[in-house]
Structure formats: structure tokens, C-alpha cells
Design an enzyme around this catalytic site. Sequence first.
Site, short mmCIF file in Angstrom:
data_model
loop_
_atom_site.label_atom_id
_atom_site.label_comp_id
_atom_site.label_asym_id
_atom_site.label_seq_id
_atom_site.Cartn_x
_atom_site.Cartn_y
_atom_site.Cartn_z
CE LYS A 186 -1.36 3.05 2.92
NZ LYS A 186 -1.88 3.84 2.42
CD GLU B 128 -4.29 9.41 2.76
OE1 GLU B 128 -5.37 8.66 2.49
OE2 GLU B 128 -4.13 10.84 3.37
N GLY C 220 6.27 8.11 9.35
CA GLY C 220 6.48 8.44 10.49
C GLY C 220 6.63 7.49 11.51
CB THR D 234 2.52 6.62 10.84
OG1 THR D 234 1.85 7.39 10.98
CG2 THR D 234 0.98 5.11 10.77
N GLY D 235 4.78 4.74 13.55
CA GLY D 235 5.33 3.25 13.89
C GLY D 235 4.60 2.59 14.43
CD GLU E 229 14.14 0.80 7.14
OE1 GLU E 229 14.74 1.53 7.95
OE2 GLU E 229 14.90 -0.67 7.10
CB CYS F 297 13.55 8.85 6.32
SG CYS F 297 14.46 7.82 5.33
CD GLU G 82 10.90 13.22 10.30
OE1 GLU G 82 9.79 12.22 10.38
OE2 GLU G 82 11.65 12.21 9.48
P1 NDP Z 1 2.88 8.91 7.71
O1 NDP Z 1 3.79 7.28 8.96
O2 NDP Z 1 1.86 9.48 7.62
O3 NDP Z 1 2.62 7.35 6.68
C1 NDP Z 1 3.04 6.74 5.88
C2 NDP Z 1 2.70 5.57 5.52
O4 NDP Z 1 1.63 4.57 6.67
C3 NDP Z 1 1.57 5.78 3.90
O5 NDP Z 1 1.19 4.78 3.25
C4 NDP Z 1 0.41 6.34 4.96
O6 NDP Z 1 -0.98 5.88 4.54
C5 NDP Z 1 0.24 4.23 6.10
N1 NDP Z 1 -0.38 5.16 7.88
C6 NDP Z 1 -1.08 6.28 8.22
N2 NDP Z 1 -1.24 6.10 9.31
C7 NDP Z 1 -1.81 4.84 8.78
C8 NDP Z 1 -2.31 3.63 10.05
N3 NDP Z 1 -2.86 4.37 11.53
N4 NDP Z 1 -2.04 2.33 9.44
C9 NDP Z 1 -1.37 1.86 8.97
N5 NDP Z 1 -1.02 2.20 7.92
C10 NDP Z 1 -0.95 4.26 8.03
O7 NDP Z 1 4.94 8.82 6.72
P2 NDP Z 1 4.09 9.97 5.75
O8 NDP Z 1 3.84 9.03 4.63
O9 NDP Z 1 3.83 10.86 6.49
O10 NDP Z 1 5.76 10.12 5.71
C11 NDP Z 1 6.47 10.48 6.06
C12 NDP Z 1 7.65 9.77 6.79
O11 NDP Z 1 7.64 8.62 7.01
C13 NDP Z 1 8.57 10.16 7.91
O12 NDP Z 1 8.72 10.60 9.59
C14 NDP Z 1 9.84 10.28 7.45
O13 NDP Z 1 10.73 10.12 7.97
C15 NDP Z 1 9.32 8.63 7.10
N6 NDP Z 1 9.79 7.82 6.16
C16 NDP Z 1 10.80 7.00 6.70
C17 NDP Z 1 12.44 6.40 5.80
C18 NDP Z 1 12.66 5.91 6.72
O14 NDP Z 1 13.83 4.86 5.39
N7 NDP Z 1 13.54 5.06 7.58
C19 NDP Z 1 12.26 6.24 4.34
C20 NDP Z 1 10.99 7.93 4.07
C21 NDP Z 1 10.36 8.00 4.87
P3 NDP Z 1 -1.29 7.65 3.60
O15 NDP Z 1 -0.16 8.15 3.51
O16 NDP Z 1 -2.57 7.15 2.66
O17 NDP Z 1 -2.02 7.48 4.64
#
Ligand code: NDP
Length: 488
Positions: free
Chosen positions: A174, A177, A228, A231-232, A249, A283, A384
Site C-alpha cells: 500500500k 494515499e 513516521g 504511525t510506526g 523504517e 528521512c 522531525e
Molecule cells: P506516515 O507515517 O504518515 O505514512 C506512511 C504510510 O503509512 C502511508 O502509506 C500512510 O498512508 C500509512 N498510514 C498512516 N496511518 C496509518 C495507520 N494508522 N495504519 C497503517 N498505515 C498508516 O508517514 P508519511 O507518509 O507522512 O512519511 C513521512 C515519514 O516517513 C517521515 O517521518 C519519514 O522520516 C519517514 N520515512 C522513513 C524512511 C526510512 O527509511 N526510515 C524513508 C522515508 C520516510 P496514507 O498516506 O495513505 O495515510
Amino acid sequence: MKSYRMYVRGEWIEAKSKAKREIFDPGNGELLATVPESGREDVIEAVKAAREAFDNGPWRNTTALDRGKFLFKISELIKRESKKLAELEVKNCGKPLAEAEFDAADAANCFEFYGGLATKIHGETMSVPANSMSFVIREPLGVCGQIIPWNYPLLMSAWKLAPALAAGCTVILKPSELTPLTALELAALIHEAGLPPGVVNIISGPGAGAGEELASNKLCDKVAFTGGTATGRKILEGASTNLKKVTLELGGKNPNIVFADCDLEAAIDGALFAAFANQGEVCSAGSRLLVEKSIHKAMVDGMLSKINRIKLGHGLTPGVKMGPLVSKAHLEKVQNYIQIGIQEGAKLLWGGQRPEGSEFTKGNFLMPTIFDNVTPKMRIAKEEIFGPVLSVIPFSTEEEAIQIANDTDYGLAAGVWSKNIFQAMRVIRQIRAGITWINTYHPTFNEMPWGGYKQSGWGRELGFHGIEGYLETKQININLDEAPINWY
Ligand code: NDP
């Protein structure tokens, strides 16, 4: 305008609810496409498809050599379509074309690397009593849910899919969005490569509902998440339903440390690239620049003399080095941090506002922003921001630099600039981060592990480590004595 469908069980489908989401170009607000807006019921269906393909399909028993060939084929198809994929990535995420071209090439390389690694999965034997044989085999972990963010949709899809497929797993991916388009285009290439139905399922839909279902669905053996840190934590809660395996990650607030005896020109160049590549939506961005006090002025002046070279604009405009932020909501979040920085008393050296000009009004553009005299306790130094905002933090001694660098909940990446290799290595060894650089920033390789210490994640992606996360380990013991053991 294209109307996309999702890829489940080898077929192209709409969401059961028929709901659609409109996808916009963050550089000019144009409507690019519509995609199905899946909900929990669609995810349940996709998971069932992956489960059937794993339990009853041919994939997990396909020879490693043949799995590798499928991955090589996908790599070739990505190369064939790289121009189209790169341009679509620019339009959907906002990044400059040169960066998107790099991502497409890297995604192809990732499939190629894991295509080769598929045939290198091997077991082990140990010395055991002569009347026994004992050995270890590796088996595919099973059905894997994979959730990726919006900053590198194509590349993150490759990082997730390639090792899982090489290991013999089946997957449901997935994308965010906001940025589902290149992942859905990749689905078409995977279909063309001829993978059996259900092995790869790619769904579009929001984190709330679709993502939550994927993390918590009991038919999934694993969830692999990039996103993020907050969310993790939710992913972990969801995964606890059936104690599925988890890799995470997550975010970073990465220190980039410049010592007085560095090559100043290289450090200036590297500090700007560390902070502002991909609009700072990285990130591993070097968002905390720790500068030794004796070169503080020279470093800051040097950055200011070069920062005008970061040309803003739509990523497809020739010469553009920084595109728009991914969404209006994200732009507002980053602008809010700039206000926080000003209120906290940091010195705004550059940027802090949207660029002027009619070409910028419809996109989510923000000038690259530098704050000076940031102190480690300020929020802009701790949280961040995930945008083009650099915090410069002066330091006096090596010990102080290490202390500031490690004063964070995160531990993803770090950089050190020094011509003194003793000092550079000493400092790198003290920093608690998973990805580090000396006299450079950002280059990484599919062959090497990617991931963080502390709250930046669990486990590693890429390299040999990356495939480990998609394998189970089974010990097999064989009795060589035909007689009963007569314990009783
Ligand atoms: P989010 O955590 O908001 O979203 C990441 C993914 O998780 C998206 O597909 C999102 O869907 C989905 N998601 C959101 N909420 C939930 C939930 N409750 N349950 C399951 N899935 C969910 O991060 P961002 O997309 O805003 O990305 C930015 C973050 O990602 C930053 O913190 C960055 O540091 C991190 N990141 C880390 C990397 C690494 O390798 N360590 C690499 C790249 C980014 P949707 O967007 O559709 O809501």
C-alpha cells in the site's frame, strides 16, 4: 487524465465501494489521475489473494533461479519505462526530474540485486553427535503487508517488493494515499513480467482503514512499514493481533557534524545537499548542522553564497533543483515549524517564506530555510520537520558535538566532515545511528543495509540484511540410529 485501478489476484479492480480519490500535481494543482479509494473490505480481499497464492500457489516452490529471473525481468521493464516513471513521479510527488530519474534507475538496480541474491539464500550445518544430522534451511516468511510513504514511492516499492519476492513471499503493498501512481504503474510491469496471480497485490487507499487493516489482518505473517514514528507505534499495535513479524523504517533528526579542519568547500556543498535534496522530505536528511565554532561564520557565509543556486520550480522545468512540498497540509506543517523556530529565538538566516512569482502560486513551494544559532533544546532541533528547514547548531569540542548529536530519540543517519581520519572515525563510532557518512552525505547502495537505531526503526532493509526480514529459519534434525532410544 488516467483512471487507475488496483492490482489484486492478477486482475485490475475498483474498490468495492466504488469510491475514488483524485490525485493532484503538487507543483501546479492540476488533477493528474483518479485511483480507487480502498477500504478495509478491499484489503481483506487482497490479503486473501496473497494468502491463497502463498499457501496453494506455485511461487514459494518456484526455484530460486526462476524467482531471480522474474526479478531481472521486472528490473528490465523498469529500465524500459524509466523515463515515463520518472516523469510521473515528479508530477505526483514534486521532486526534481534528475532525482526522480535517479530513483527509477535505483529501483531497477534494487530488483536486479535481489534477483541475484535469490540464488544465494542458503542454510547451515553444525557439528552434532555422529548418530545425528542437523541442519538449517531458510523458508519464505509468508504473506507480507507492506506500507510505504509519499517521499520515494517508486523506490520504496522496490525496496519492499524485491527482497520479499526473492525470498518467495507473497505481498500486499500500500503506497501513500497521496502518491499511489508509480506503484500502480509498477504493478502493470509486474503483471507483464508474468508473476503468478496473487503473488503481488498493490492497493491504493488511506492509512486510516486500509493501512490499519493491513497492519492488523491476521492472515498476514508480517508487516513491513516505512513512515513516521508515531504511525510506526500504531503499526505495532495492529501487528500485535497475531504477533506478526514487524520491520519499521521510521523518522530521523540527523546530525551532520562539520569540524574545523574539514575541506570547507566540500562541507558547504554537502551540508546544503544533505538538508535540501528532495525538498528536505527525506528521512535521512541532515537537518541538524553541527558546526565547530571557529569556522561557524565561514560555513554559514559559504552556504548563503551558494543557496541561490537551488532553483525552485516544477520538477519538470529544466534546471530546477527543488520542487514543491507534497501537499498543502504538509506545507502548512513545515511553515508552522518555521514560526516555532522564530518564536524560540533561532536566527532566521534565509528563506522562511514562500517564493514570490506567479509560477509558484498554484504549487506548495517553500524557500529553502536556514536557522542559525539553534540550541539543542529547541523544538526545531528536536522534532522531525521533514521539509527544507536546516538548523545550524554551533559547538566547541568533539565531546560536545557527540553529546548534541546523540541527544535525540532518533538514530537513523549522521554525517561527519573532517580531514582528520582519526577524529572522523572516533566520532562516527560514538554516534548511535544506522547509516553514517564521512566527508559525504546521502549516497547509499542497494547492497548495504538501511535502517535506524533507537526510535528510527526495527530491523534493516536492503543488502543481505534486507532479505533476512522475509525468511523463516527451520532446524531439521535427523536420527541416524534405527534402534529406538528406549528412554522409557
Ligand atoms: P506516515 O507515517 O504518515 O505514512 C506512511 C504510510 O503509512 C502511508 O502509506 C500512510 O498512508 C500509512 N498510514 C498512516 N496511518 C496509518 C495507520 N494508522 N495504519 C497503517 N498505515 C498508516 O508517514 P508519511 O507518509 O507522512 O512519511 C513521512 C515519514 O516517513 C517521515 O517521518 C519519514 O522520516 C519517514 N520515512 C522513513 C524512511 C526510512 O527509511 N526510515 C524513508 C522515508 C520516510 P496514507 O498516506 O495513505 O495515510
